[in-house]
Design a protein around this motif. Structure first.
Motif, PDB file in Angstrom:
ATOM      1  N   LEU A   1       0.832  -1.202   0.000  1.00 63.31           N
ATOM      2  CA  LEU A   1       0.000   0.000   0.000  1.00 63.31           C
ATOM      3  C   LEU A   1       0.871   1.259   0.000  1.00 63.31           C
ATOM      4  CD1 LEU A   1      -2.949   0.939   0.129  1.00 63.31           C
ATOM      5  CD2 LEU A   1      -2.720   0.971   2.616  1.00 63.31           C
ATOM      6  N   ALA A   2       1.868   1.299   0.868  1.00 67.28           N
ATOM      7  CA  ALA A   2       2.743   2.474   0.952  1.00 67.28           C
ATOM      8  C   ALA A   2       3.530   2.673  -0.341  1.00 67.28           C
ATOM      9  CB  ALA A   2       3.691   2.329   2.140  1.00 67.28           C
ATOM     10  N   ALA A   3       3.936   1.593  -0.980  1.00 63.62           N
ATOM     11  CA  ALA A   3       4.685   1.715  -2.231  1.00 63.62           C
ATOM     12  C   ALA A   3       3.803   2.229  -3.362  1.00 63.62           C
ATOM     13  CB  ALA A   3       5.296   0.366  -2.611  1.00 63.62           C
ATOM     14  N   HIS A   4       2.520   1.879  -3.332  1.00 66.02           N
ATOM     15  CA  HIS A   4       1.623   2.277  -4.423  1.00 66.02           C
ATOM     16  C   HIS A   4       1.063   3.693  -4.272  1.00 66.02           C
ATOM     17  CE1 HIS A   4      -0.994   1.759  -7.822  1.00 66.02           C
ATOM     18  NE2 HIS A   4      -2.029   2.132  -7.085  1.00 66.02           N
ATOM     19  N   LEU A   5       0.766   4.107  -3.061  1.00 69.72           N
ATOM     20  CA  LEU A   5       0.112   5.404  -2.840  1.00 69.72           C
ATOM     21  C   LEU A   5       1.139   6.528  -2.775  1.00 69.72           C
ATOM     22  CD1 LEU A   5      -2.628   4.443  -0.238  1.00 69.72           C
ATOM     23  CD2 LEU A   5      -2.861   4.711  -2.720  1.00 69.72           C
ATOM     24  N   ARG A   6       1.708   6.869  -3.900  1.00 68.59           N
ATOM     25  CA  ARG A   6       2.741   7.896  -4.005  1.00 68.59           C
ATOM     26  C   ARG A   6       2.161   9.139  -4.669  1.00 68.59           C
ATOM     27  NH1 ARG A   6       4.505   6.089  -0.403  1.00 68.59           N
ATOM     28  NH2 ARG A   6       5.659   8.008  -0.311  1.00 68.59           N
ATOM     29  N   GLY A   7       2.687  10.276  -4.313  1.00 71.57           N
ATOM     30  CA  GLY A   7       2.295  11.508  -4.994  1.00 71.57           C
ATOM     31  C   GLY A   7       0.953  12.037  -4.548  1.00 71.57           C
ATOM     32  N   SER A   8       0.438  12.923  -5.366  1.00 71.43           N
ATOM     33  CA  SER A   8      -0.854  13.541  -5.086  1.00 71.43           C
ATOM     34  C   SER A   8      -1.959  12.603  -5.555  1.00 71.43           C
ATOM     35  CB  SER A   8      -0.947  14.885  -5.806  1.00 71.43           C
ATOM     36  OG  SER A   8      -2.147  15.514  -5.484  1.00 71.43           O
ATOM     37  N   LEU A   9      -2.932  12.362  -4.691  1.00 69.49           N
ATOM     38  CA  LEU A   9      -4.033  11.440  -4.966  1.00 69.49           C
ATOM     39  C   LEU A   9      -5.350  12.213  -4.929  1.00 69.49           C
ATOM     40  CD1 LEU A   9      -2.898   8.799  -2.332  1.00 69.49           C
ATOM     41  CD2 LEU A   9      -2.468   8.690  -4.798  1.00 69.49           C
ATOM     42  N   THR A  10      -6.329  11.779  -5.680  1.00 67.59           N
ATOM     43  CA  THR A  10      -7.667  12.342  -5.560  1.00 67.59           C
ATOM     44  C   THR A  10      -8.520  11.334  -4.810  1.00 67.59           C
ATOM     45  OG1 THR A  10      -7.435  13.573  -7.615  1.00 67.59           O
ATOM     46  CG2 THR A  10      -9.681  13.233  -6.790  1.00 67.59           C
ATOM     47  N   VAL A  11      -9.091  11.773  -3.698  1.00 71.36           N
ATOM     48  CA  VAL A  11      -9.890  10.911  -2.839  1.00 71.36           C
ATOM     49  C   VAL A  11     -11.287  11.497  -2.680  1.00 71.36           C
ATOM     50  CG1 VAL A  11      -7.832  10.142  -1.575  1.00 71.36           C
ATOM     51  CG2 VAL A  11      -9.202  12.056  -0.684  1.00 71.36           C
ATOM     52  N   ALA A  12     -12.197  10.677  -2.192  1.00 73.52           N
ATOM     53  CA  ALA A  12     -13.513  11.144  -1.771  1.00 73.52           C
ATOM     54  C   ALA A  12     -13.474  11.192  -0.247  1.00 73.52           C
ATOM     55  CB  ALA A  12     -14.604  10.207  -2.251  1.00 73.52           C
ATOM     56  N   LEU A  13     -13.672  12.378   0.315  1.00 72.58           N
ATOM     57  CA  LEU A  13     -13.637  12.565   1.769  1.00 72.58           C
ATOM     58  C   LEU A  13     -15.039  12.921   2.241  1.00 72.58           C
ATOM     59  CD1 LEU A  13     -11.828  12.839   4.339  1.00 72.58           C
ATOM     60  CD2 LEU A  13     -11.792  15.301   3.833  1.00 72.58           C
ATOM     61  N   SER A  14     -15.513  12.196   3.255  1.00 71.06           N
ATOM     62  CA  SER A  14     -16.844  12.492   3.774  1.00 71.06           C
ATOM     63  C   SER A  14     -16.756  13.069   5.178  1.00 71.06           C
ATOM     64  CB  SER A  14     -17.713  11.228   3.795  1.00 71.06           C
ATOM     65  OG  SER A  14     -17.253  10.343   4.794  1.00 71.06           O
ATOM     66  N   THR A  15     -17.648  14.006   5.441  1.00 77.49           N
ATOM     67  CA  THR A  15     -17.799  14.603   6.755  1.00 77.49           C
ATOM     68  C   THR A  15     -19.285  14.562   7.099  1.00 77.49           C
ATOM     69  OG1 THR A  15     -18.048  16.834   5.828  1.00 77.49           O
ATOM     70  CG2 THR A  15     -15.811  16.139   6.424  1.00 77.49           C
ATOM     71  N   VAL A  16     -19.626  15.101   8.277  1.00 75.87           N
ATOM     72  CA  VAL A  16     -21.013  15.083   8.733  1.00 75.87           C
ATOM     73  C   VAL A  16     -21.407  16.481   9.185  1.00 75.87           C
ATOM     74  CG1 VAL A  16     -22.627  14.047  10.385  1.00 75.87           C
ATOM     75  CG2 VAL A  16     -20.738  12.697   9.502  1.00 75.87           C
ATOM     76  N   THR A  17     -22.590  16.922   8.768  1.00 82.71           N
ATOM     77  CA  THR A  17     -23.100  18.234   9.177  1.00 82.71           C
ATOM     78  C   THR A  17     -23.642  18.170  10.603  1.00 82.71           C
ATOM     79  OG1 THR A  17     -25.381  17.872   8.478  1.00 82.71           O
ATOM     80  CG2 THR A  17     -23.832  18.675   6.791  1.00 82.71           C
ATOM     81  N   ALA A  18     -23.989  19.332  11.144  1.00 85.11           N
ATOM     82  CA  ALA A  18     -24.573  19.407  12.483  1.00 85.11           C
ATOM     83  C   ALA A  18     -25.886  18.637  12.562  1.00 85.11           C
ATOM     84  CB  ALA A  18     -24.789  20.861  12.887  1.00 85.11           C
ATOM     85  N   ARG A  19     -26.601  18.496  11.443  1.00 85.73           N
ATOM     86  CA  ARG A  19     -27.859  17.746  11.429  1.00 85.73           C
ATOM     87  C   ARG A  19     -27.650  16.265  11.138  1.00 85.73           C
ATOM     88  NH1 ARG A  19     -31.538  21.855   7.984  1.00 85.73           N
ATOM     89  NH2 ARG A  19     -30.570  20.602   6.365  1.00 85.73           N
ATOM     90  N   GLY A  20     -26.388  15.838  11.114  1.00 89.97           N
ATOM     91  CA  GLY A  20     -26.095  14.426  10.883  1.00 89.97           C
ATOM     92  C   GLY A  20     -26.159  14.011   9.428  1.00 89.97           C
ATOM     93  N   GLU A  21     -26.153  14.990   8.530  1.00 92.22           N
ATOM     94  CA  GLU A  21     -26.210  14.694   7.100  1.00 92.22           C
ATOM     95  C   GLU A  21     -24.803  14.487   6.561  1.00 92.22           C
ATOM     96  OE1 GLU A  21     -28.080  18.373   6.128  1.00 92.22           O
ATOM     97  OE2 GLU A  21     -30.080  17.472   6.113  1.00 92.22           O
ATOM     98  N   PRO A  22     -24.594  13.419   5.793  1.00 95.94           N
ATOM     99  CA  PRO A  22     -23.262  13.190   5.229  1.00 95.94           C
ATOM    100  C   PRO A  22     -22.964  14.159   4.097  1.00 95.94           C
ATOM    101  CG  PRO A  22     -24.794  11.552   4.413  1.00 95.94           C
ATOM    102  CD  PRO A  22     -25.552  12.384   5.408  1.00 95.94           C
ATOM    103  N   ARG A  23     -21.694  14.512   3.979  1.00 92.86           N
ATOM    104  CA  ARG A  23     -21.211  15.328   2.862  1.00 92.86           C
ATOM    105  C   ARG A  23     -19.953  14.667   2.341  1.00 92.86           C
ATOM    106  NH1 ARG A  23     -25.623  16.832   3.134  1.00 92.86           N
ATOM    107  NH2 ARG A  23     -26.394  18.915   3.583  1.00 92.86           N
TER     108      ARG A  23
END
Length: 171
Positions: A42-64
């Motif tokens: 995993l460490a050998a493959h994940l090099r450089g700048s990557l584009t990921v999907a990052l999720s967070t949660v709002t105050a109302r519990g809604e995912p973003r």
């Protein structure tokens, strides 16, 4: 590969525990452990700048969730952003996050955990910013707002590789 032997050991322990604790459905879907990668792979493959999907949660519990750039460094994901971004504000109040990185149907990483905000005055910020620049991106100091890095501290981390032998343990 920027990971120390201790960081790889910690990452491997996390991968092992995550795989062992995965639900039966996830174990079948990701074909754990047959199609899992080792920490070194995993460490050998994940090099450089990557584009990921990052999720967070709002105050109302809604995912973003939204795509964003990330770095994999020292066995963890770091996301460059600004303190004023909505995702940073969500994380400051509710640090539970999830992140997914994938390459078509051949490779995937799913991470769940708690995220901390690393500001310019924090130890380690300079190293993260130097890594960001070395991978061809701007320093977050050049962005509009107060540049920060989000450090996802994984509680669970799952990998999938259609053909794990295609991912050598060295870069």
């Amino acid at each position: 590969m920027d990971e120390t032997p201790e960081e790889l050991k910690r990452l491997q322990t996390l991968l092992n525990l995550s795989g062992e604790g995965a639900s039966p459905f996830l174990r079948r879907s990701f074909e754990i452990p047959e199609h899992s990668l080792s920490a070194a792979q995993l460490a050998a493959h994940l090099r450089g700048s990557l584009t990921v999907a990052l999720s967070t949660v709002t105050a109302r519990g809604e995912p973003r969730v939204a795509p964003i750039g990330a770095l994999f460094l020292h066995g963890a994901f770091y996301v460059p952003t600004v303190a004023e971004a909505m995702r940073s504000r969500h994380i400051a109040r509710r640090p539970a996050t999830s992140l997914t990185y994938f390459e078509g149907n051949d490779f995937a990483v799913i991470v769940h955990g708690q995220t901390e905000i690393i500001a310019a005055e924090d130890p380690g910020f300079a190293e993260l910013d130097a890594a960001q620049v070395s991978h061809g991106s701007q320093s977050v100091h050049e962005w509009q707002g107060h540049g920060v890095y989000l450090h996802l501290q994984a509680d669970r981390l799952y990998t999938y590789a259609r053909d794990p032998s295609r991912y050598p343990a060295t870069a």
